[in-house]
Design an enzyme around this catalytic site. Structure first.
Site, PDB file in Angstrom:
ATOM      1  N   GLU A   1     -43.811 -59.947 -17.099  1.00  0.00           N
ATOM      2  CA  GLU A   1     -42.833 -59.790 -17.159  1.00  0.00           C
ATOM      3  C   GLU A   1     -41.883 -58.496 -15.912  1.00  0.00           C
ATOM      4  OE1 GLU A   1     -37.955 -58.156 -16.991  1.00  0.00           O
ATOM      5  OE2 GLU A   1     -40.337 -56.918 -17.046  1.00  0.00           O
ATOM      6  N   GLU A   2     -43.078 -57.445 -16.120  1.00  0.00           N
ATOM      7  CA  GLU A   2     -42.631 -56.630 -15.056  1.00  0.00           C
ATOM      8  C   GLU A   2     -42.779 -57.132 -13.674  1.00  0.00           C
ATOM      9  OE1 GLU A   2     -40.954 -54.103 -15.141  1.00  0.00           O
ATOM     10  OE2 GLU A   2     -41.290 -53.363 -17.792  1.00  0.00           O
TER      11      GLU A   2
END
Length: 347
Positions: A219-220
């Site tokens: 996600e990051e």
């Protein structure tokens, strides 16, 4: 052990496992083993994320909830002539937010070394511009806790370009209910989802729709939750931190319901559904807009999935730095999710 203690204990364990984006296999294995204790069906996707599935009464329409276990971190960019390391950042954060932080370097042959992230010009007794020099890739470096004075000695340890560097979470739980730590984004939400799955299993709760729980691991860097979404999925909810700052309504005590982020508005009817549930069950909440933010749900929408998308989560102060939240925010988020997964879908 009560629910609060159980959640804090689980969160502590998650935070103690280094998991920068790109190096998450250890923490995914931890989650996998945790869920296996409750006989939850899981599978890994090719990206290394984990999908847990609980069958519901309606198997034609599905829900998907996601939280990400990957964190901010760094890689070794260069081994400097002075025996220190230059970093390349993983995720969206600033160098000043990690100045003075302890870190862990993991080599490709599984050796681990501790270190400290510092300005090259740290000593005020030597460098006149110590306080004014820019915190950037050029000026910041890792001081390795090993007897090294040049690049060859560093390489002899097994350290090379591309090795992952993770940051010490420095987790502390205060007597006043605050949780201070790096990587509450998004391990606080992962702990909430795991506790929710456990509760469904232990209490033998029947849910109306088959529900998938994605523990995503990219996600990051923008694409953790954009794939492996079953075609039956109608509602997709990212459980991620609420951003706190000037002009924001989110705080550390309520569940934050995002109405819009940098990707655009979230689904209006689903947002209204969250608000209705919160009011019905006396759950404290705040509506908010996160101006510089994207979630797994927005990544899923961008990748072309025909879904209803939403975003809720605990309020996290000082996001992408040394973060803090309060147990009441975690509890309000858990309560909203508990009632949401037992509710009917929006029209």
């Amino acid at each position: 052990m009560n629910q609060r203690e159980s959640t804090v204990n689980l969160l502590n364990q998650l935070l103690s496992i280094p998991s920068p984006s790109g190096n998450t296999s250890e923490v995914i294995t931890f989650v996998e083993k945790y869920l296996s204790k409750y006989n939850i069906q899981t599978k890994r996707n090719h990206k290394g994320g984990l999908i847990a599935t609980i069958l519901g009464e309606n198997k034609n329409k599905h829900r998907m909830l996601t939280a990400h276990v990957d964190t901010l971190g760094a890689m070794v960019k260069e081994i400097k002539a002075n025996g220190r390391l230059k970093l390349d950042l993983i995720g969206g954060f600033t160098y000043n937010s990690i100045e003075g932080e302890y870190c862990l370097i993991e080599t490709s042959n599984d050796k681990k070394y501790t270190g400290t992230i510092l300005m090259h010009q740290t000593s005020v007794h030597v460098y006149k511009d110590a306080g004014k020099a820019e915190r950037n890739q050029t000026n910041m470096e890792v001081r390795i806790d090993a007897k090294v004075t040049n690049a060859d000695e560093v390489r002899a340890l097994g350290i090379e370009v591309g090795d992952f560097v993770s940051f010490d979470p420095r987790t502390e739980i205060t007597s006043t209910g605050f949780i201070k730590s790096r990587h509450l984004d998004d391990k606080a939400s992962v702990a909430i989802l795991l506790e929710l799955i456990k509760e469904i299993s232990v209490e033998n709760i029947t849910i109306p729709y088959t529900t998938h729980f994605l523990i995503s691991n990219n996600e990051e860097i923008g694409y953790g939750g954009n794939s492996n979404i079953p075609p039956e999925t109608v509602e997709y909810v990212a459980v991620d931190m609420g951003a706190i700052g000037d002009g924001q309504s989110t705080d550390e005590y309520t569940v934050s319901i995002c109405v819009k982020d940098a990707s655009g508005p979230y689904h209006l009817q689903l947002r209204n559904h969250f608000v209705k549930l919160a009011k019905e069950h006396e759950i404290e909440y705040k509506l908010d807009i996160y101006p510089y933010y994207g979630s797994d749900a927005s990544a899923a929408i961008r990748s072309g999935h025909d879904i209803i998308h939403g975003l809720i989560g605990p309020g996290i102060d000082s996001s992408h730095a040394y973060e803090r939240t309060h147990m009441t925010s975690i509890e309000n988020t858990r309560k909203l999710l508990y009632h949401y997964i037992q509710s009917e879908m929006v029209d």
